[in-house]
Write a protein that holds these residues in place. Structure first.
Motif, PDB file in Angstrom:
ATOM      1  N   SER A 137       0.841  -1.202   0.000  1.00 51.73           N
ATOM      2  CA  SER A 137       0.000   0.000   0.000  1.00 51.73           C
ATOM      3  C   SER A 137       0.873   1.247   0.000  1.00 51.73           C
ATOM      4  CB  SER A 137      -0.901   0.007   1.242  1.00 51.73           C
ATOM      5  OG  SER A 137      -0.106   0.150   2.402  1.00 51.73           O
ATOM      6  N   VAL A 138       0.205   2.362  -0.308  1.00 50.72           N
ATOM      7  CA  VAL A 138       0.905   3.649  -0.292  1.00 50.72           C
ATOM      8  C   VAL A 138       0.195   4.579   0.679  1.00 50.72           C
ATOM      9  CG1 VAL A 138      -0.326   4.351  -2.404  1.00 50.72           C
ATOM     10  CG2 VAL A 138       1.676   5.633  -1.701  1.00 50.72           C
ATOM     11  N   LEU A 139       0.996   5.239   1.521  1.00 51.27           N
ATOM     12  CA  LEU A 139       0.477   6.241   2.448  1.00 51.27           C
ATOM     13  C   LEU A 139       0.948   7.594   1.917  1.00 51.27           C
ATOM     14  CD1 LEU A 139       0.669   6.066   6.332  1.00 51.27           C
ATOM     15  CD2 LEU A 139       1.044   8.191   5.100  1.00 51.27           C
ATOM     16  N   ILE A 140      -0.020   8.497   1.718  1.00 51.35           N
ATOM     17  CA  ILE A 140       0.302   9.766   1.053  1.00 51.35           C
ATOM     18  C   ILE A 140       0.173  10.934   2.036  1.00 51.35           C
ATOM     19  CG2 ILE A 140      -0.328  11.310  -0.845  1.00 51.35           C
ATOM     20  CD1 ILE A 140      -1.645   8.803  -2.196  1.00 51.35           C
ATOM     21  N   PRO A 141       1.290  11.522   2.460  1.00 52.83           N
ATOM     22  CA  PRO A 141       1.185  12.722   3.297  1.00 52.83           C
ATOM     23  C   PRO A 141       0.851  13.932   2.418  1.00 52.83           C
ATOM     24  CG  PRO A 141       3.341  11.650   3.553  1.00 52.83           C
ATOM     25  CD  PRO A 141       2.697  11.106   2.319  1.00 52.83           C
ATOM     26  N   LEU A 142      -0.075  14.743   2.898  1.00 51.13           N
ATOM     27  CA  LEU A 142      -0.455  15.981   2.190  1.00 51.13           C
ATOM     28  C   LEU A 142      -0.267  17.137   3.166  1.00 51.13           C
ATOM     29  CD1 LEU A 142      -3.906  15.782   0.390  1.00 51.13           C
ATOM     30  CD2 LEU A 142      -1.628  15.671  -0.624  1.00 51.13           C
TER      31      LEU A 142
END
Ligand code: ADP
Ligand code: MG
Length: 263
Positions: A142-147
């Protein structure tokens, strides 16, 4: 079963490395065996943990098959946290990989023999959508995307999500989005509030409930070579990342319970 999570966003300065270190440390204090893989030539995850790697045993050599990943992994101050360190020569890997066969799957191959030694493997990605990030997305579940909570936060996100789609189509069909994490939030700012609301309106349940506040202690910790939990456990930054780890573990446990009852 281990879970490999790539922390990615092609923008720099959005909180990838801070999230990778702080979440990895928070999972480790929850007694989850956790490996942090530094996949950024800037090697901020490595220096942020106060580690000076052996220059012959880093993620660069592991990626190019010049050493076994197992031999490059080092321990940290936390007993459940390990690091596969990086140094600047990793920037050369991006060029050296280009002519190689199956150049997108090198990291997956390198991690294959060790991933199951851990409950969680977090990969800190560089600020680009180049071969290193593609390798991380190919190696990941999975990918965790910080914004970052700022005006242009959502700009560039569609490009990242189309890269995720391409990787899914061609290299890693089961790649999921672990979640979108809003970082550096200033509760007093109307603009930040707008960004949080917009992200939730567009991406709904994919956005983590936990929002990381802007917190000076988080920005100080790397210069002391310590994860926030060891630098200032009572800071709002530490609290946020502990909450994120709880949220992530809760979501995962909920999913596996649902999967078990469906089968
Ligand atoms: P990236 O890895 O995406 O480039 P970093 O995690 O290195 O981003 O964060 C960029 C800068 O912002 C660093 O100096 C870091 O210490 C700081 N920073 C990150 N998250 C926070 C936060 N929640 N509050 C304050 N400073 C932060
Ligand atoms: Mg970084």
């Amino acid at each position: 079963m281990s879970r490999v999570i790539a922390v990615a966003n092609q923008k720099g300065g959005v909180g990838k490395t801070t999230t990778a270190i702080s979440l990895a440390a928070s999972l480790a204090v929850a007694e989850k065996r956790t490996l942090l893989v530094d996949c950024d030539p800037q090697s901020n995850a490595t220096s942020g943990l106060g580690i000076q790697p052996d220059s012959e045993r880093t993620s660069y050599q592991a990626l190019l098959g010049e050493c076994a990943a197992k031999d490059a992994v080092v321990g940290t101050e936390l007993s459940y946290l390990w690091l596969l360190p990086a140094q600047r020569d990793l920037s050369g890997a991006e060029i050296e990989l280009v002519p190689q066969l199956s150049r997108e799957t090198k990291l997956r191959d390198a991690l294959k023999s060790i991933r199951n030694d851990y409950d969680y493997v977090l990969i800190d990605c560089p600020p680009s959508l180049g071969l290193l990030t593609v390798n991380a997305l190919t190696a990941a579940d999975s990918v965790l995307i910080p914004l970052q909570c700022e005006y242009y936060a959502l700009e560039g996100l569609s490009q990242l999500l189309s890269t995720v789609d391409l990787v899914r189509q061609h290299l890693n069909p089961s790649l999921e989005v672990e979640g979108i994490l809003l970082t550096m939030n200033d509760q007093r700012s109307n603009l930040c509030k707008q960004v949080v609301d917009d992200a939730r309106a567009h991406f709904g349940g994919q956005v983590f409930d936990t929002v990381v506040p802007r917190n000076i202690r988080l920005s100080e910790a790397p210069s002391h070579g310590k994860p926030i939990l060891l630098y200032d456990i009572s800071s709002r930054g530490a609290e946020a990342y502990l909450a994120l780890a709880r949220e992530l573990l809760g979501r995962r446990e909920g999913k596996s319970a649902r999967a078990a009852s469906a089968s």
